[in-house]
Design a protein around this motif. Structure first.
Motif, PDB file in Angstrom:
ATOM      1  N   UNK A   8     -26.601 -57.923 -50.598  1.00  0.00           N
ATOM      2  CA  UNK A   8     -27.546 -55.993 -50.417  1.00  0.00           C
ATOM      3  C   UNK A   8     -27.042 -55.404 -49.744  1.00  0.00           C
ATOM      4  N   UNK A   9     -26.064 -53.603 -50.650  1.00  0.00           N
ATOM      5  CA  UNK A   9     -25.238 -53.148 -50.133  1.00  0.00           C
ATOM      6  C   UNK A   9     -26.593 -52.587 -48.629  1.00  0.00           C
ATOM      7  N   UNK A  10     -27.170 -51.644 -48.983  1.00  0.00           N
ATOM      8  CA  UNK A  10     -28.511 -51.678 -47.193  1.00  0.00           C
ATOM      9  C   UNK A  10     -28.384 -52.507 -46.477  1.00  0.00           C
ATOM     10  N   UNK A  11     -28.757 -53.364 -46.316  1.00  0.00           N
ATOM     11  CA  UNK A  11     -28.591 -55.135 -45.723  1.00  0.00           C
ATOM     12  C   UNK A  11     -27.483 -54.479 -44.789  1.00  0.00           C
ATOM     13  N   UNK A  12     -26.135 -54.615 -45.616  1.00  0.00           N
ATOM     14  CA  UNK A  12     -25.334 -54.851 -45.079  1.00  0.00           C
ATOM     15  C   UNK A  12     -25.271 -53.482 -44.237  1.00  0.00           C
ATOM     16  N   UNK A  13     -24.789 -52.407 -44.913  1.00  0.00           N
ATOM     17  CA  UNK A  13     -24.603 -51.521 -44.236  1.00  0.00           C
ATOM     18  C   UNK A  13     -25.037 -51.233 -42.477  1.00  0.00           C
TER      19      UNK A  13
END
Ligand SMILES: O=C(O)c1ccccc1NCC(=O)[C@H](O)[C@H](O)COP(=O)(O)O
Length: 385
Positions: A185-190
């Protein structure tokens, strides 16, 4: 031929590709004249028009595509660039059987993964350009979220922690390592990276080889992440700079092993014009020497990974910062980023001792169940406070 301009002074990316979009007009200034590469007269071959400083204009006869490609290759090979650009005749975009393919494309297939990526990117960008011509991107840039200070964020973090600032990479997969994180999940990782003390983020946007996307970049930007964002792409055409900015990028990667000097110079200038920071990536001494001759470069990344062979060796950072090169970098006040293959506090200390003020890290933190904790593990301490 027009005054003060030779084919050597035309950025090879323009020679090779900007003609594909019939609505493109790029201007490039040489000492005494402005070169306007104007393909609006196409269909068959591009028309180059030199506009002199007195306002008059001269047409340059079109160069056959094959000859133009040879000229681009000649400029590149003089600069020690091994990565060739996609020949106009191939390879075929649809599947042909391996035997037939070899038969028809002898000497016409990519020699390594980086070359393959670049050849695919050439095709991809041409297709994207026809859907979104430059004039639409210029309008999109006007309403895009304003660019943030990438180098400023790195330096602030370096001063605050006394350790290299972290550019944390949002990367699902890579050609050398395959899928790094299934549940991606790119947003969660960011957000986890930002919480862990990352100064900036690097977001892979290439879909074919890294399973990234511009949607990921946009989503991270729109989710309120305040770290400046590097668009991690294979830039082969100036059009991509405008596209990256329109999608909310604050910085872009320019890879010296695929871009001739004039492209780097020209693209760096465009970056400045549209508010992007250019991170210029080198891997060997020749690339470092070429880049150090180009004025206006503020941020250099040393990749410890050889993108042709996938070999990773962090002593590469040290090697390229030794002696006269290191001295020149300090004199020019260039910020250096150590990239790839960093897994432990000892690795971070090693590249810091070599002279980097920032590091770019993907695998070792994106693979962690909790990327915030992964950052503390990488540095050997919590760098968020
Ligand atoms: O990583 C690859 O396999 C790769 C292959 C071809 C071109 C580029 C590639 N990687 C880009 C990078 O160098 C890394 O994503 C980046 O520096 C982070 O490296 P790491 O910390 O080792 O994931």
């Amino acid at each position: 031929m027009m005054r003060g301009t030779s084919l050597d002074s035309i950025p090879p990316s323009s020679l090779n590709r900007t003609f594909q979009d019939s609505r493109f007009i790029f201007g490039f200034k040489s000492n005494s004249s402005t070169l306007i590469i104007n393909s609006s007269h196409r269909p068959s071959l591009p028309c180059l028009r030199a506009q002199q400083s007195d306002g008059s204009a001269t047409d340059i006869p079109p160069v056959e595509t094959k000859d133009r490609n040879l000229q681009v290759e000649e400029v590149s090979s003089r600069q020690g660039i091994r990565i060739r650009r996609r020949p106009p005749t191939g390879p075929s975009l649809h599947y042909v059987g391996p035997f037939q393919f070899r038969l028809e494309n002898e000497g016409n297939t990519p020699r390594n993964i980086l070359e393959e990526i670049v050849w695919n990117k050439d095709v991809e960008v041409d297709q994207m350009k026809s859907k979104k011509p430059l004039y639409t991107l210029r309008k999109a840039i006007d309403i895009a979220p304003p660019p943030r200070d990438f180098i400023g964020a790195l330096m602030a973090s370096y001063s605050r922690t006394g350790m290299p600032a972290l550019i944390a990479e949002v990367k699902k997969a890579s050609p050398s390592r395959g899928v790094l994180r299934e549940n991606f999940d790119p947003v969660e990782i960011a957000k986890a990276y930002e919480k862990g003390g990352a100064a900036c983020l690097s977001v892979l946007t290439d879909a074919k080889y890294f399973q990234g996307s511009f949607e990921n970049l946009e989503a991270i930007r729109n989710a309120g992440v305040t770290c400046p964002l590097l668009c991690k792409e294979f830039i082969v055409d100036a059009w991509q700079l405008y596209y990256a900015r329109a999608k909310g990028a604050d910085a872009v990667l320019l890879i010296a092993s695929i871009l001739p000097d004039l492209d780097i110079k020209y693209m760096t200038k465009i970056c400045k014009m549209i508010g992007l920071t250019a991170l210029v990536e080198v891997h060997d001494e020749n690339e470092m020497d070429r880049v150090l001759e180009i004025d206006g470069i503020q941020l250099i990344g040393i990749n410890n990974r050889n993108l042709e062979t996938f070999e990773v060796d962090i002593s590469n950072t040290k090697k390229l910062l030794e002696g006269a090169r290191g001295e020149k970098i300090r004199q020019k006040d260039i910020v250096v980023v150590g990239e790839s293959g960093l897994f432990t506090p000892a690795d971070v200390a090693y590249v810091q001792d070599a002279g980097v003020k920032a590091i770019l890290v993907g695998e070792s933190i994106v693979k962690q169940k909790d990327p915030t904790a992964g950052i503390a593990e990488l540095f050997g301490k919590d760098i968020s406070a």
